[in-house]
Enzyme design. Structure first.
Site, mmCIF file in Angstrom:
data_model
loop_
_atom_site.group_PDB
_atom_site.id
_atom_site.type_symbol
_atom_site.label_atom_id
_atom_site.label_comp_id
_atom_site.label_asym_id
_atom_site.label_seq_id
_atom_site.Cartn_x
_atom_site.Cartn_y
_atom_site.Cartn_z
ATOM 1 N N GLY A 197 39.088 23.543 37.482
ATOM 2 C CA GLY A 197 39.361 22.736 36.373
ATOM 3 C C GLY A 197 38.493 22.295 35.629
ATOM 4 O O GLY A 197 37.233 22.962 35.414
ATOM 5 N N GLY A 223 34.702 28.862 28.374
ATOM 6 C CA GLY A 223 34.076 29.707 29.257
ATOM 7 C C GLY A 223 35.255 30.179 30.264
ATOM 8 O O GLY A 223 35.568 31.328 30.412
ATOM 9 N N HIS A 224 36.082 29.277 30.831
ATOM 10 C CA HIS A 224 37.134 29.711 31.377
ATOM 11 C C HIS A 224 38.160 30.378 30.502
ATOM 12 O O HIS A 224 38.961 31.387 30.890
ATOM 13 C CB HIS A 224 37.931 28.343 31.893
ATOM 14 C CG HIS A 224 36.972 27.583 33.144
ATOM 15 N ND1 HIS A 224 36.436 26.335 32.655
ATOM 16 C CD2 HIS A 224 36.774 27.823 34.353
ATOM 17 C CE1 HIS A 224 35.861 26.043 33.695
ATOM 18 N NE2 HIS A 224 35.965 26.763 34.768
ATOM 19 N N GLY A 258 33.235 34.158 36.428
ATOM 20 C CA GLY A 258 32.333 33.800 35.505
ATOM 21 C C GLY A 258 30.899 34.454 35.987
ATOM 22 O O GLY A 258 30.553 33.865 37.053
ATOM 23 N N GLN A 259 30.124 35.083 34.934
ATOM 24 C CA GLN A 259 28.934 35.703 35.680
ATOM 25 C C GLN A 259 27.961 34.363 35.530
ATOM 26 O O GLN A 259 26.895 34.556 36.117
ATOM 27 C CB GLN A 259 28.389 36.727 34.447
ATOM 28 C CG GLN A 259 27.208 37.412 34.524
ATOM 29 C CD GLN A 259 26.698 37.839 36.040
ATOM 30 O OE1 GLN A 259 27.569 38.263 36.761
ATOM 31 N NE2 GLN A 259 25.461 37.578 36.393
ATOM 32 N N ASP A 315 27.845 31.777 37.183
ATOM 33 C CA ASP A 315 27.738 31.561 38.692
ATOM 34 C C ASP A 315 27.274 32.660 39.415
ATOM 35 O O ASP A 315 27.876 33.415 40.074
ATOM 36 C CB ASP A 315 28.772 30.848 39.488
ATOM 37 C CG ASP A 315 29.125 29.479 38.968
ATOM 38 O OD1 ASP A 315 28.253 28.650 38.856
ATOM 39 O OD2 ASP A 315 30.206 29.303 38.131
HETATM 40 O O1 PAF Z 1 33.406 28.554 40.446
HETATM 41 C C1 PAF Z 1 34.062 27.718 40.842
HETATM 42 O O2 PAF Z 1 34.725 26.948 39.777
HETATM 43 C C2 PAF Z 1 34.453 27.438 42.193
HETATM 44 O O3 PAF Z 1 33.388 27.558 42.847
HETATM 45 C C3 PAF Z 1 35.511 28.523 42.723
HETATM 46 C C4 PAF Z 1 35.377 29.928 42.568
HETATM 47 C C5 PAF Z 1 36.749 27.960 41.743
HETATM 48 C C6 PAF Z 1 35.768 27.925 44.273
HETATM 49 O O4 PAF Z 1 36.056 26.812 44.438
#
Ligand code: PAF
Length: 290
Positions: free
Chosen positions: A32, A37-38, A153-154, A156
């Protein structure tokens, strides 16, 4: 603009996916506090699939600091709006007991050495907790027939490498897609945590991108990387505490010898950086090749 269907339970999610009976499903797990980016992950999933499912779940297991978990921004209404704008069909937004219905997992996934490096070093257990929930969510959103793709997302980068490894090691029937970092106009990688930065801290945080650019430009010009110059940039920012700045192998995450050599960079690498700005920990990265 269509409002996404919100599912609170695993049964509701299963029924909604079965009803849609898609030829392809794109799944984007999130915690959330959605930002553009999302949005870019959702849009790519939208382009590539008939049905787009996202999850919004703040996973306590991947926080090793209770304060950080408590402070993590929660804003379901705004998230639904952003998801709707990006064309998401279904939002799975469970409570903790719906995910951890049998109590906290007894059978655990261990991320091993790759989970202990970098982010794992300062957040022990973080990647094991992340894999625990991603593994569950990948099962819950699995359409069981048709194409199944999951988007991460790249930004992370270490998380992506570990999920890739989990999917390969445990034969998950899902195709993984990693989506490039979205940045603010000034270059700050978009993150839910940016909302916790003051204006002065946001300005100071730009050093993450500046330092990456310095080294990426040297790699592109086939020059020695001399990463100590990038590290030096952080010493000029009193609001920023550098944790690590390094160049690693993009598959194993092991440090490359180029970090400390005077020879020009060749091959594939991944620049990783993490720093704390005020009270907020930020990460950034960039793949390089020459
Ligand atoms: O990247 C994130 O937001 C979280 O690590 C994920 C992949 C949703 C797991 O909780």
């Amino acid at each position: 603009m269509k409002t996404p269907k919100i599912c609170k339970t695993r049964q509701e999610l299963k029924a909604a996916i079965a009803e849609a009976n898609p030829r392809s499903l794109g799944f984007v797990p999130t915690m959330g506090a959605l930002h553009q980016g999302h949005g870019s992950l959702f849009r790519i999933a939208r382009e590539e699939n008939e049905l787009v499912v996202i999850s919004i779940f703040v996973n306590e297991l991947q926080f090793n600091d209770a304060g950080d978990y408590a402070r993590y921004p929660r804003q379901l209404q705004a998230d639904v709006q952003l998801a709707a704008e990006a064309g998401v069909d279904i939002i799975f937004a469970p409570e903790a007991q719906e995910i951890y219905h049998a109590g906290l997992p007894l059978i655990k996934l261990a991320s091993g050495r790759m989970g202990e490096l970098y982010e794992g070093a300062s957040r022990p257990g973080h990647f094991d907790g992340m894999l625990a929930v991603v593994s569950k969510l990948l099962h819950l959103a699995d359409p069981r027939q048709g194409a199944y793709r999951a988007y991460f997302g790249q930004k992370d980068a270490q998380q992506v490498v570990l999920i890739r490894r989990m999917v390969a090691d445990l034969d998950y029937p899902v195709e993984l897609r990693s989506v490039p970092i979205v940045r603010s106009e000034k270059g700050l990688a978009l993150s839910s945590r940016n909302a916790l930065l003051s204006e002065a801290e946001k300005e100071a945080a730009m050093v993450l991108h500046r330092s990456i650019q310095l080294i990426a430009d040297r790699a592109a010009n086939h020059e020695p990387l001399n990463i100590e110059d990038a590290i030096g940039l952080f010493q000029m920012e009193p609001l920023v505490q550098l944790d690590y700045f390094t160049v690693v192998d993009p598959n194993t995450l092991e440090e490359l010898a180029f970090n400390c050599q005077d020879t020009p960079f060749t091959g594939e690498g991944l620049i990783l950086v993490a720093a704390t700005v005020g009270k907020v920990r930020l990460i950034d990265n960039q793949p390089i090749s020459a």
